[in-house]
Design an enzyme around this catalytic site. Structure first.
Site, PDB file in Angstrom:
ATOM      1  N   TYR A  88      40.940  26.202  49.418  1.00  0.00           N
ATOM      2  CA  TYR A  88      41.555  27.539  48.792  1.00  0.00           C
ATOM      3  C   TYR A  88      41.979  27.513  47.585  1.00  0.00           C
ATOM      4  O   TYR A  88      42.816  26.775  47.021  1.00  0.00           O
ATOM      5  CB  TYR A  88      42.789  27.806  49.940  1.00  0.00           C
TER       6      TYR A  88
ATOM      7  N   TYR B 159      37.767  37.068  46.989  1.00  0.00           N
ATOM      8  CA  TYR B 159      39.076  36.745  47.654  1.00  0.00           C
ATOM      9  C   TYR B 159      39.184  37.243  49.040  1.00  0.00           C
ATOM     10  O   TYR B 159      39.385  38.534  48.878  1.00  0.00           O
ATOM     11  CB  TYR B 159      40.408  37.177  46.609  1.00  0.00           C
TER      12      TYR B 159
END
Ligand SMILES: [Zn+2]
Lengths: 335, 393
Positions: free
Chosen positions: B298, B342
């Site tokens: 991430y 994102y």
């Protein structure tokens, strides 16, 4: 009653200015020329940009040329809506007769190529609260232009101007004495003063039954740390139980106010109304061993460092809010 | 996966479909429509129909209720629906929820989705000044009055301490993560930064956002949707795509855990919650860092990629910047959230699936074992996804 700010007039002006947010400044504007190789070539020569992507049969336009395709030139272009002119006139009337472009922000969604015909719409995105800068006092006006080719978004162009009364010239409703301590230092105070002038308030502390004792202590200029009555572990932030032993019993100890900067952040972007970037926020490790987020004041933002010895001070913000902040310990001024 | 003992979830469920909308800065349509489009695309990819679905999982932050997505996609009865909290920390846990349901027979086909107009709608970085007071608001109330207002600034506080602890500069520590993501994104037509790689110098020259974080340390705010279809490994073998087997799935929260503001614990040089996830994933899968072919870690902000590599044991504390600079692990091959989009980590799960299918634009030859993680700085989750037969069940 000297501290009562903003004045009613200023409030009223700000309300009138705010009403323009979201209104169109240009509707269905059309670029004066299609995207074309000669303009690209002139631009690249002027900028000294030799990127091969901008030449040859598959050339694209330099993304930063975005504004070039929508500029009206000396004769201007059609499509300009009334709202923008009205907004500027309102500011002129209030004494904000000067204008300076402050910054521009662009996003490039797809490349433009020679032959593309751009269309665009501009909206008045925001009008700031009253700001005082070195140039003078006035309002920032931000417009956003959405640029399209054949109906598809190609990019956005944000443009900000400051419309202001030059320093030394009164705004129509302005009390000059207000700014007497305007630039006292680099961080907290300036924020505080500006906060008053533009009625932009800091976010309030969030108080509930679990932490009311802390904020009550702050109001009385005491920094209270919770202590577990079962295992004596100190804790911060305030919570209704001990993270070490689980006990619900607690009392408080008053922090000595001595601490050091454990970590810090310098905020640059995005701007928030009550704060004036760049400014430093510290994670302060108190002498008692717990940490608290706070402002580091009385020191330029670029002089804050890990390990800086600091001491507690209580400051009033926005007239009604007291916050615990930290200044360099005597003899440690880093400036 | 329990914190204490090995579970029996591994090898029972697989991701069989992935689908997404385009990733953009302004989708021009509702979040519900994005959710429905991505769910339909994932089902089509799996060769399944909405009528096959009996379970849905999403994030608590998602604005499209499971029942509404079901209606909009033409699904019938649902026997399972679930949500996971903590922002991007939910990404891998949605798959864990689905795998649990499938393994327990609570549902047969579960779709995980996340869709938002994060860029054109309510941006996470646009301030939380108008947020309703709540238990979570109280936690943020310790930082907001002082102007520590944005996700970037919360990450920056820990990042500053990491630099200090290991004597690193922002340019040397964070630059390689940004450059790697953008190199991969440059080859990915679905990426926002397709065709636009950057150099270390570009990174170092980009403007400060929340020092020590620069613009190029921050992810791409995006509009879009991503969905994943999970079913049993047995059923997966009869479907059109090679299964991505859920070999291990885990959630983790650390001691003194906060959402993005865990400033009051230990030395602020790592991500203890990711260590909780890592210990479970390694134990559950029987794998070690050296066995992993691709890491999808991430990356909403560059510094936490470094700390994840260290928490998972790919390298020692403080050595992650060199590890990334030397390309010692294929990392975020879709371009990551820094370069592709994102999407709260869900696009990373899809990239791991593509690597196992052999269809990534930056394909790692023979990739059979992947590690995927979810949001960092929050209670989070992770997955080990493997090709069918790559790990003993
Ligand atoms: Zn205790």
């Amino acid at each position: 009653m000297d501290d009562e700010f903003p004045t009613r007039d200023e409030d009223e002006l700000h309300t009138r200015l705010k009403a323009y947010e979201g209104r169109a400044a240009t509707v269905a504007g059309v670029g004066r020329d299609p995207v074309n190789a000669p303009m690209i070539r002139h631009w690249c020569e002027a900028m000294g940009d030799r990127n091969p992507a901008y030449t040859g049969p598959d050339a694209i336009a330099p993304p930063t040329m975005l504004q070039a395709w929508i500029m009206g030139g000396l004769s201007g272009h059609g499509g300009r809506a009334r709202a923008y002119g009205e907004l500027l006139a309102l500011l002129d009337e209030a004494g904000c007769t000067s204008v300076v472009a402050t910054d521009c922000e662009q996003e490039y969604l797809r490349p433009l190529r020679p032959g593309d015909e751009v269309t665009f719409d501009t909206v008045i995105e925001s009008v700031s609260g009253r700001k005082t800068t070195k140039l003078g006092t006035g309002y920032f006006v931000t417009t956003r232009t959405d640029i399209r080719v054949g109906g598809a978004s190609a990019g956005t162009h944000r443009f900000r101007i400051l419309k202001y009364a030059p320093a030394g010239h009164d705004l129509k409703d302005r009390d000059q004495d207000r700014n007497q301590d305007g630039d006292r230092n680099q961080d907290g105070d300036r924020n505080q003063d500006r906060g008053r002038q533009e009625a932009a308030r800091r976010p309030r502390p969030v108080v509930n039954r679990d932490n009311a004792g802390f904020w009550e202590g702050v109001r009385r200029h005491r920094l209270l740390v919770q202590r577990c009555t079962a295992c004596a572990t100190l804790r911060f932030p305030w919570l209704p139980g001990c993270g070490t032993c689980g006990s619900a019993g607690w009392d408080t100890v008053e922090a000595s106010g001595e601490g050091t900067v454990y970590s810090y952040v310098v905020m640059h972007h995005p701007p928030f109304p009550a704060f004036s970037p760049p400014y430093a926020i510290g994670l302060i490790e108190l002498a008692e061993g717990v940490r608290i987020v706070s402002n580091v004041v009385d020191v330029p933002y670029d002089k804050v460092r890990i390990g800086l010895p600091v001491e507690l001070e209580f400051r009033a913000y926005d007239d009604d809010s007291v916050l615990p902040v930290f200044r360099p310990r005597a003899g440690e001024a880093a400036a | 996966m329990s914190v204490r003992t090995r579970d029996s979830l591994g090898g029972r469920a697989a991701i069989v479909g992935i689908g997404a909308t385009e990733f953009s800065k302004d989708s021009g349509r509702s979040e519900l429509r994005l959710a429905a489009e991505s769910v339909r695309a994932a089902l089509a990819d799996a060769g399944l129909t909405p009528a096959d679905v009996d379970g849905l999982v999403t994030f608590t932050m998602d604005t499209s209720p499971e029942i509404t997505v079901a209606q909009a996609c033409g699904m019938g009865e649902l026997s399972f629906f679930s949500r996971v909290h903590y922002g991007g920390g939910a990404a891998c846990a949605t798959v864990q929820q689905a795998a649990l349901a499938v393994a327990a027979g609570v549902a047969e086909v579960v779709v995980c989705y996340r869709a938002f107009n994060e860029r054109s709608g309510r941006r996470f970085g646009s301030g939380v000044r108008h947020r309703e007071p709540s238990a979570e608001g109280t936690a943020l109330g310790w930082t907001l009055p002082f102007g520590l207002l944005t996700p970037a600034s919360w990450v920056a506080m820990t990042a500053q301490r990491y630099l200090y602890a290991y004597g690193l500069t922002p340019e040397d520590a964070f630059g390689p993560v940004a450059v790697t993501a953008r190199r991969h994104a440059a080859a990915n037509p679905a990426a926002y930064f397709h065709g636009r790689p950057i150099t270390r110098a570009d990174h170092a020259a980009s403007r400060w956002i929340a020092e020590p974080l620069r613009l190029l340390d921050c992810c791409q705010e995006t509009d879009g949707g991503q969905a994943l279809v999970v079913t049993s490994v047995e059923r997966a073998r009869d479907l059109r795509q090679p299964p991505a087997v859920v070999t291990a799935a885990a959630q983790g929260a650390g001691r003194s855990q906060e959402q993005m503001t865990s400033f009051y614990r230990d030395d602020l040089t790592g991500l203890p919650e990711m260590s909780v996830v890592a210990r479970q994933l390694w134990r559950g899968s029987g794998l070690a860092p050296a066995d992993i072919d691709v890491g999808i870690l991430y990356d909403h902000f560059t510094p936490f990629v470094l700390m994840q590599l260290e928490e998972f044991g790919f390298c020692a504390p403080g050595e992650a910047p060199a590890f990334v600079a030397e390309d010692r692990l294929p990392l975020n091959t879709h371009g990551g959230q820094l370069g592709e989009a994102y999407l709260h980590g869900m696009n990373g799960v899809a990239e791991a699936v593509r690597q196992l299918r052999g269809t990534s634009v930056n394909q790692v030859p023979g990739a059979a074992r992947t590690l995927v993680t979810a949001g960092t700085g929050v209670p989070t989750s992770g997955l080990v996804l493997t090709a069918d037969g790559a790990v003993e069940g």
